[in-house]
Every structure is written in C-alpha cells, then in structure tokens.
Design a protein around this motif. Structure first.
Motif, mmCIF file in Angstrom:
data_model
loop_
_atom_site.group_PDB
_atom_site.id
_atom_site.type_symbol
_atom_site.label_atom_id
_atom_site.label_comp_id
_atom_site.label_asym_id
_atom_site.label_seq_id
_atom_site.Cartn_x
_atom_site.Cartn_y
_atom_site.Cartn_z
ATOM 1 N N PRO A 271 44.507 40.327 39.186
ATOM 2 C CA PRO A 271 43.603 39.246 39.546
ATOM 3 C C PRO A 271 42.265 39.473 38.852
ATOM 4 N N PHE A 272 41.820 38.511 38.072
ATOM 5 C CA PHE A 272 40.509 38.578 37.426
ATOM 6 C C PHE A 272 39.535 37.807 38.292
ATOM 7 N N ILE A 273 38.619 38.518 38.903
ATOM 8 C CA ILE A 273 37.794 37.887 39.931
ATOM 9 C C ILE A 273 36.315 38.134 39.707
ATOM 10 N N LEU A 274 35.561 37.053 39.652
ATOM 11 C CA LEU A 274 34.112 37.133 39.776
ATOM 12 C C LEU A 274 33.787 36.642 41.182
ATOM 13 N N SER A 275 33.423 37.570 42.043
ATOM 14 C CA SER A 275 33.163 37.224 43.447
ATOM 15 C C SER A 275 32.090 36.153 43.520
ATOM 16 N N GLY A 276 32.301 35.226 44.396
ATOM 17 C CA GLY A 276 31.368 34.111 44.521
ATOM 18 C C GLY A 276 31.886 32.878 43.806
ATOM 19 N N ALA A 277 32.731 33.102 42.780
ATOM 20 C CA ALA A 277 33.354 31.974 42.076
ATOM 21 C C ALA A 277 34.848 31.937 42.373
ATOM 22 N N MET A 278 35.549 33.036 42.063
ATOM 23 C CA MET A 278 36.995 33.073 42.273
ATOM 24 C C MET A 278 37.404 33.756 43.576
ATOM 25 N N SER A 279 36.455 34.261 44.333
ATOM 26 C CA SER A 279 36.759 34.877 45.627
ATOM 27 C C SER A 279 35.511 34.766 46.488
ATOM 28 N N PRO A 280 35.634 35.102 47.765
ATOM 29 C CA PRO A 280 34.434 35.076 48.609
ATOM 30 C C PRO A 280 33.372 36.045 48.080
ATOM 31 N N VAL A 281 32.134 35.859 48.529
ATOM 32 C CA VAL A 281 31.031 36.695 48.053
ATOM 33 C C VAL A 281 31.044 38.090 48.680
ATOM 34 N N THR A 282 31.955 38.351 49.597
ATOM 35 C CA THR A 282 31.942 39.657 50.262
ATOM 36 C C THR A 282 33.012 40.577 49.683
ATOM 37 N N ILE A 283 32.795 41.871 49.897
ATOM 38 C CA ILE A 283 33.726 42.879 49.395
ATOM 39 C C ILE A 283 35.069 42.764 50.114
ATOM 40 N N GLY A 284 35.012 42.633 51.426
ATOM 41 C CA GLY A 284 36.244 42.557 52.204
ATOM 42 C C GLY A 284 37.101 41.361 51.831
ATOM 43 N N GLY A 285 36.464 40.220 51.594
ATOM 44 C CA GLY A 285 37.208 39.023 51.205
ATOM 45 C C GLY A 285 37.796 39.154 49.812
ATOM 46 N N THR A 286 37.016 39.716 48.902
ATOM 47 C CA THR A 286 37.486 39.900 47.531
ATOM 48 C C THR A 286 38.667 40.863 47.478
ATOM 49 N N VAL A 287 38.580 41.917 48.252
ATOM 50 C CA VAL A 287 39.652 42.909 48.248
ATOM 51 C C VAL A 287 40.949 42.327 48.809
ATOM 52 N N ALA A 288 40.857 41.655 49.937
ATOM 53 C CA ALA A 288 42.076 41.121 50.559
ATOM 54 C C ALA A 288 42.744 40.107 49.628
ATOM 55 N N GLN A 289 41.941 39.263 49.003
ATOM 56 C CA GLN A 289 42.500 38.266 48.080
ATOM 57 C C GLN A 289 43.112 38.940 46.851
ATOM 58 N N THR A 290 42.418 39.918 46.306
ATOM 59 C CA THR A 290 42.944 40.646 45.144
ATOM 60 C C THR A 290 44.278 41.291 45.474
ATOM 61 N N LEU A 291 44.336 41.934 46.613
ATOM 62 C CA LEU A 291 45.577 42.606 47.008
ATOM 63 C C LEU A 291 46.704 41.586 47.165
ATOM 64 N N ALA A 292 46.401 40.454 47.793
ATOM 65 C CA ALA A 292 47.428 39.425 47.982
ATOM 66 C C ALA A 292 47.953 38.935 46.631
ATOM 67 N N GLU A 293 47.041 38.647 45.724
ATOM 68 C CA GLU A 293 47.456 38.129 44.416
ATOM 69 C C GLU A 293 48.273 39.172 43.650
ATOM 70 N N ALA A 294 47.782 40.400 43.655
ATOM 71 C CA ALA A 294 48.480 41.457 42.906
ATOM 72 C C ALA A 294 49.865 41.708 43.488
ATOM 73 N N LEU A 295 49.944 41.720 44.811
ATOM 74 C CA LEU A 295 51.249 41.939 45.448
ATOM 75 C C LEU A 295 52.246 40.859 45.028
ATOM 76 N N SER A 296 51.804 39.597 45.007
ATOM 77 C CA SER A 296 52.738 38.523 44.666
ATOM 78 C C SER A 296 53.216 38.653 43.225
ATOM 79 N N GLY A 297 52.321 39.067 42.320
ATOM 80 C CA GLY A 297 52.714 39.220 40.918
ATOM 81 C C GLY A 297 53.622 40.421 40.692
#
Lengths: 523, 523
Positions: A271-297
C-alpha cells in the motif's frame, strides 16, 4: 572553550598510505551479501495495541472490503478462497486473509543473483538495501534537474554494483524517458543483468512486461532456473506491487502479481500511502488500513500459487496540511514504520518499508535530516527489504547522483550499527584500560594497534579534518565531495563477466519482442 | 514514474491563512516544559551484557582506580568513604561507588526556573533539551566563522528562549571571547537570567565561579531560594563536570562539583571521551570506562552532600583513525549511547548524553546526517538531559546560527516521536475509513477536518512545495531558509519580565565582584 570542544583542535594530516588503508578497510567491512542484524528490533507498541490494530484491519476487510478493478480472474480467485464478492467489492470473513497468508507464505526466502555470492536472504533478522525506484527526473550538481535517460539508468546500476553497502540492484532506478514507455522494461532489466551481478527487480507496468521479465530471468539462469531441491523455479526476480489506496487494486498490478506468483517470483505487496490523502491522518488508522490492504494482496498471491514468496510492504508518509504536498522524514511515518514492522513479524512474512526518503529538491541539510530520520527507523524497526535506500530526492520525483553517494555512505554505517556491541574479550578491552591507565592516551596502545583497521566506521564523504585544512582544500560541502566521488566511481567501473551466449540470447529475445509490436508512449 | 512518485506531483499553493494556522499549531504542539516519553526506550544489549559491563567498571575502579590531581580534600573524602588512597590514586572496593550513589542520589529531581512554568523534571521518562555548549567560534551564512562575543551569547539565549522545543537555556552557549576569561561567567549567568526565564547552567571553570553562580541564583530567587518542604536549597543551577579521561579528575572540576553539591545544586558528571584517544576503540571498553569514571564522580557528590542531585553523563564519540580528528554521527557512539542509557536506568540516576552533534564545519548534508544520527539515538535511548541539542558544528568548535534553527526544528519533531501512537478511538480512525471507503480520498472527510490542526508535525524549515514553486521562490536550501528565520526571530524577541529590584541586585553583585580582582585572560 569547554573540555568537550578542546579536544577537537588536535588533528594530523592523513598520509596517502593511511587513506588507502582506510579505503581497503571500509570496503572489507561492508562487503557482505546482506545484513544479519545482531541488535533487537525497536517496537513502540505493546501486544495489546498491536492486537487492536490487527482487529481493526480485519474489521476493514470484513465490513468495508477492497475494490478490485477490471480483473474478473482475481475476483474469482478471491470468491473461490472464501471471500464475499459483490460486483468489484470483495469482503473477507474475519481472519481469512491472515490464515491464507500464514498457511503458505514463506517466512523468509532466497532471491537468487546470477552471482550466487550475491544471493540475498529476505526476511527474518536480515536487511537488504536496494537503490531508489521510479524517478522520472535526475539531479546532479553539474546539470541540475532534467529527465532521466537510459544512460543515467546504466550509471546508477553501475554505481549500485560498486556500492558495497547496497545488496540489490533495484528496479526502475530512474525512468529512461528517452525510450518508449511500452519497451523500456526490456532495457532496464537487461541493464541490471548486464552491468551488475546483484539481484534485481522486475517490471510491473503491464502484465505482459512481467512475463517478459520472467522470460529474461529464464534465459539468464538457463538450466539453473529450476531449483533441483524443490522442482519449483528459483526466485530470481522481486517486484513492487502497489495498491491504489485506499482499499483498491487494479488489473495492471494484480496482473503482474499473478504472473510473478505463478512463476514463484517474489512480490512486494505495498500500500502506497500518504496519510491525510490515501488514509486517515492518524498513525493507528494508517496502520490498520495498510495491514488490511497488504493482507488482501498477499492472500491473492497465495491463492494463485501457495508458497510463492511475498513481502509485506508499507510505504507511508504524510502530506503537508498546509499545501497538500507529501512530506518525508517526519515523526509520524517513523511511528507507522515501527508498528508495521512489528505487525509483519507477528504475521510471519518479510517486511519492506522506509529507505532514504526526503522531500528536499537538492542534497542539502533538509535532504539529509529527512533521509536519516527515515533510514534509521527503517533499520531499527527491522525492515527486511529496503527499497529507496539511495538516491531519493524530491519525494521520489528525482534521482540524485550526489544524494546517491551520500545514502550509500549512510547505508554503510547501518552495517556497523546493526552489528551491535562486540562483547568478546577484545570488545570488552579491559586489557587496554589496564595497559594505559589514568591520564594517558590510547592512540598507540597494543589494543588500539590490533584493532586499528576495523575500529570505526569510516565515512568516505564526511570531512573530519581541521577547519584550516578543510578551508585550504576549498571549503567544500558534502554534495561537492559526493560529486567528485560518483564521477570517479563511474570512471573506475568494470563490468562483471557475463556468458556471451547468455548475453546474445538476451539481446536476441529483446529484439524479437521489441520488433513484434509498435513503440508507444501512452503506457 | 511509479505509483510511489506519481502522488508527489499534486500540490496546491498554501494560502497565508493556512500558513498562519500552521504556525499557531506548531507552537501549541511544542509548548511543554519538558517531554515525558510515551514510547519505550531502545536497548541493544540484554541483562547479561549489561552486567558484564558493570562488573568491568567495578574491576577498573578496584584494580586501576582513578587519579585525583591537586585536590587533597577530595582524596580525604574518598578515603573517609572507604576508598584505598595511595598518593593521588584512588581505588574503590568493588561496589562502593554504586552503593554510595544508590543510597542517596535522587532518581529524578526538579530544576527550578525563575518562571515556575519552566521548571524541568530531570530523570525518569522525561527528556529536557538544552542548546549546545562551549564553542569559541560562531558561524553564520553572513559572516562565516569568527570568534564568539557576548552579543552572540545574548542572541542565542534569546533564540533558545523563543524556541518551544528547547526547554532549558543551557550554559556556555558560546564563549564570549570579547570578555576577560576570569569574569565572563558573570555576564553569561546574567544573560541567562535576564534574557530568558528557562532554567540554566552554572560556571565550572574555577571553584570560585561556581560560588558566584550560586550567589546569583540566591539573589534571583531571594526568599524562595530555600525549599520550605525540605529546608534545603532549591536546585536552580545544573552544571557540567567533565572528567579528564581516562580515569582522572582535576581540582578545578571537582572544586566546582563540591561547591554545587554542598549547595544542593545539580551536577552532570560526564566523562568526555573520544574513543581511540581517551578510551579503547571498542564500545565495550568505552562503556566500562565511562561508567567507572562517572560512578567515581557521582560518588564524590554524594559523599559531600548525600542527596545532592547528580546526572550521569556520557559524551562519547570516536576519532578518525586516519587523521586523529574527532568524528560524529557514526554508529559506534550511538551504540555507546544506547548502552550507557540502559546502565543509568539500572543505576537509578538521570542520564545525560547526545544532542545534535556533528563534525561538519557548515550546515550542509554532512551536518544534518551526523546530527540526526546522534539526536535520534539520544531520544530513543531515553536520555533525560540533552546538552548540545541545537547549534553544534565542527565538533563543538563553532556555534552556528543556521544550524541552531535546524536543530530546533529537529527537536520539535522529537516531541511528536516520543509521544508515540495515539490508540484512542480517534487515533484508530476506523470512522474515517468507514466514511471514505475504497478509491476515495481523505482530504475533506470529517475525521481529517477534526484533526487538521494537530495532524502532523509541521517543520518551519522544510520546503515541501512543488519543484516549480520552490524554484520560483529562489531555489533556496535549508540553510538559507534558516538564515532568514533566526533574524526574524531575533527581531521579534521580547524579554520576559524581571523584577527590577532583582535585576539591580544582580548587577550590583556583579559590579562589586568584578571590581574586586583584575581582569585576566589566562584562565
């Protein structure tokens, strides 16, 4: 002047012999195929926090799911694997992706180089450094900023080959903009093969280009392509598969992923993520989303070919809330990195993140602060595959010649850092303290003489001479010294030998393929 | 161009209002009296390794001992405390120094500022940032390198006062070479008191100057000098006591230490070590010797006045084996730092080390790499008192105006890093991911808007604008931006109010003392 500065005034001028000895020593120190760390990984969250983030990733996969665009085959693979597929939206029963990944994905794997001494072990306690990836522009002190060419590409492959602290030749080190978009992958893969004997990355810009890459790996390895121990192809190529965050995969990337996975070639699912644009502005939100995306791939790769090597990737930075521009080297991405590395260890797959990232346009103090504030967390967190280790400028838009040399130096330092504390008797050095005693100095003592060659990391770019000597030598900054260094390196480059028959077969394959369809620059 | 760089092309120009809001936010974020860390300390050695090094320190103290030069009083104090004193050599029964320190030295203590909101808690999970210390030279883009003056000193006290990420006014921020050596301490202490309300450091260059410092602290605090709760003087001054490594103390430093300890003022007992010159070339040898030296110095403070606040210090770097020159920001000092911090925690005393150290003469990429490679370990290791946080250049020989502003920015980042991961519901941000869903962006979502002000650390010096905008604005490097920033800051400086009667009493005391003996520049 305090005691803490008085000592800095005493220098002596190095002799030519000293300098040569230092160069030999620096080369020897860094000449390893990859790093095996001897210090612990740094973690910022306890088990409870990590479990919450894993739970959140499962919640995202279960409730929201991911979109898979224009790729019925992947949708079918997910459906067959147990997912709920509605149109292009794929939702996963809680734990499904994790179970699929943990069932068959290797914890670590060897990526083979054409020179077996350059094979890298990806995963576990190991760290592999590769150069930056993907820049359309080039920057040097001489020419400023301009578009990259295939000559630049060759140059960076050569410089990477010569850099003992880089273990891997990388992939699209820069975009050779002078070649057609739909054919430049041939020349890039060939350049890695021809000008280096380190392992390299494959094309992902079209599924067919993944097949071309695999074909070239087959030609390169010939009868050695298959691993006699397993009957499966050796992993020769590793390739970068980016998600379109948030929570979206496209047919180009998944097409390449499936080709590589079927051929037992490695993919870095990122997952290529710039927090605030492609994920929430928080660390916890960015991490959970990154993990979800990576797991699916990663799960898709395992559904295609159980056991195919996958690396969990995380490219996370943030945007400037003032301008919307990406920013690098700030504290939040470092925290994301520490947490993601811990989650990868819990999952049991190799991890890719970090590098020498910066937003600065030039190799100045900003570039260095930002790069160090990324590379050090990268190494302390325990990243296994470090893309973008060297050369990165301007948020990845430019590949810098001087920056590259600086980053190579920094990567060299990381070898020493990750080697940790030598607790042997020689490392404890009580004999030296007994020999010298109070009020004397250690410069000439037996222990110092015995350890002289390997005592300290020696930077080839830092100037530690006296102010007067530095000034007499032109008062250069680090970028100016790096400029001289990369030119000297390129002038001294000697190609590693390549079997002429293999070379001819590669060139023949490329010519046939290139002739089989017209040039295009549209993608 | 890869996905990982494509995103970097999308920028929008910040409005003036955005910029102002960002500045407000950055100020608010960093405006704390000191940092209380919320992430773990990083350690590189396990218990077994740490115990070996402690054992070795005891062996050094028992077998070799320390020399105490020209100071019969300290020799007698050690003898009375149980040490074996032969001439100027002092040997300690195994465990003696540790027991003395652990018996009475506080685990943490408050250093009082004249503004109680600026009091700092030194020790435990807390980190206090102070500017660099001891440079005879000054560097700026405008003037290059020249000797420092009292005007520079005032300037740096003012800039430190205005820097929200620096908690402490420091001590000899630069040497005011235009004032007599034997009287400049008055002007330095007065400058800290007059131009700032943050806590400060005292003079250590002669025992009498320690007494002068204490006298000025008494005048400043008046009836509040004594702590009504304990009946002891409040700790108002902290001072840097350097050992003459290896294993030697002199009467100047110990004289100052004893005066401060008797007055319940804090001392930072710091072996100043360049490995290879003042200690063995190995990490293990340097650590054991540092611990031995620090233990012997801290024990003396406790023998003089049990309970007097002491900080264990470690200033460790290495020398270039080519030139003998000190080098900074290399991996070995970082490893020493991690180990020493762990040993301080085991001992149960606050720890001082690190900072923004570099060997570079100018605020270039070398300076930034080296400084980041020192400051980040400083913060991850859990250093409690960070001297040399800002301004350090050229191994401490020069104090840089531009470097100072860069380091202040870096210190600001450390506030965010040490705050760790927000695991509140807002921090987990599942609501944002639910709101946005696959394929959209987070820029305008409710969660982003609610967290806009505090979302990310905002560097006032990094340029994250597009290449085109950066170029249109002059293509400046970070040093040029820092140059404009320190001038703007100084122009905006407003002194904190100081009771005119106190001010007059201080000036009167200084005049009387200065008139009582002739000027001298010999020490």
């Amino acid at each position: 002047m305090s005691d803490e500065t008085a000592a800095a005034t005493s220098h002596r001028r190095p002799s030519g012999r000293d300098a040569k000895r230092a160069a030999r020593s620096a080369r020897a120190a860094a000449s390893v195929a990859y790093i095996t760390r001897k210090i612990p990984e740094f973690e910022v969250l306890g088990t409870e926090g990590l479990e919450i983030l894993e739970h959140n990733a499962d919640t995202i996969l279960e409730e929201i799911g991911v979109d898979v665009r224009d790729d019925p085959e992947s949708l079918q693979l997910y459906r067959d694997g147990g997912a709920d597929v509605q149109g292009e939206r794929v939702r996963f029963p809680r734990g499904m992706c994790r179970e699929i990944v943990q069932r068959s994905a290797p914890r670590e794997f060897v990526q083979h180089a054409r020179n077996p001494a350059r094979n890298v072990l990806i995963g576990g306690k190991n760290t592999v450094f590769a150069p930056a990836y993907g820049s359309p522009f080039i920057r040097s002190l001489d020419e400023g900023r301009r578009y990259g060419t295939i000559e630049d590409f060759h140059n960076f492959v050569k410089l990477t080959y010569m850099a003992n602290s880089l273990h891997h030749s990388g992939g699209t080190i820069c975009e050779p903009v002078d070649l057609p978009v739909n054919k430049r992958h041939f020349d890039m893969v060939y350049s890695h093969i021809k000008h280096s004997d380190k392992p390299f990355m494959g094309s992902v810009t079209h599924p067919d280009r993944a097949l071309d890459t695999i074909e070239m790996a087959k030609i390169l390895f010939g009868p050695d392509y298959l691993d006699p121990a397993t009957g499966r192809p050796k992993t020769i190529v590793i390739s970068l598969i980016n998600a379109n965050s948030p929570l979206t995969w496209d047919a180009t990337m998944l097409g390449a992923l499936k080709h590589y996975a079927r051929a037992n070639q490695a993919t870095i699912v990122t997952p290529f993520i710039l927090s605030g644009a492609m994920s929430p502005v928080t660390i916890g939100g960015t991490v959970a989303q990154t993990l979800a995306e990576a797991l699916s791939g990663m799960a898709l790769a395992q559904l295609v070919n159980p056991g195919a090597p996958v690396v969990m990737g995380s490219f996370a930075s943030s945007i400037s809330m003032q301008s919307g521009a990406p920013s690098f080297g700030t504290p939040e991405p470092a925290l994301v990195l520490y947490v993601m590395a811990a989650l990868a260890r819990r999952l049991g797959v190799p991890f890719r993140s970090g590098g020498g990232l910066c937003g600065s346009k030039i190799p100045d103090a900003q570039a260095a602060f930002e790069s160090a504030n990324t590379l050090l967390p990268t190494c302390l967190a325990g990243v296994n595959f470090v893309l973008h280790t060297a050369g990165w400028l301007e948020g990845g838009l430019a590949m810098g010649y001087e920056k590259f040399m600086m980053d190579v130096d920094q990567a060299g330092m990381m070898h020493t850092l990750l080697a940790g504390v030598d607790m042997s008797e020689n490392g404890q050095a009580l004999s030296a303290i007994r020999e010298v005693g109070p009020g004397k100095h250690f410069l000439g003592c037996a222990h110092t003489q015995a350890n002289f060659e390997s005592a300290f990391y020696r930077s080839p770019l830092a100037d530690n001479n006296s102010f007067e000597q530095w000034e007499a030598e032109g008062g250069k900054d680090m970028a100016q010294r790096a400029n001289a260094q990369w030119k000297k390196q390129l002038a001294e480059y000697v190609a590693p030998p390549l079997d002429p028959a293999v070379d001819e077969a590669l060139l023949d394959f490329m010519k046939r393929r290139k002739d089989s369809f017209p040039d295009s620059n549209v993608g």
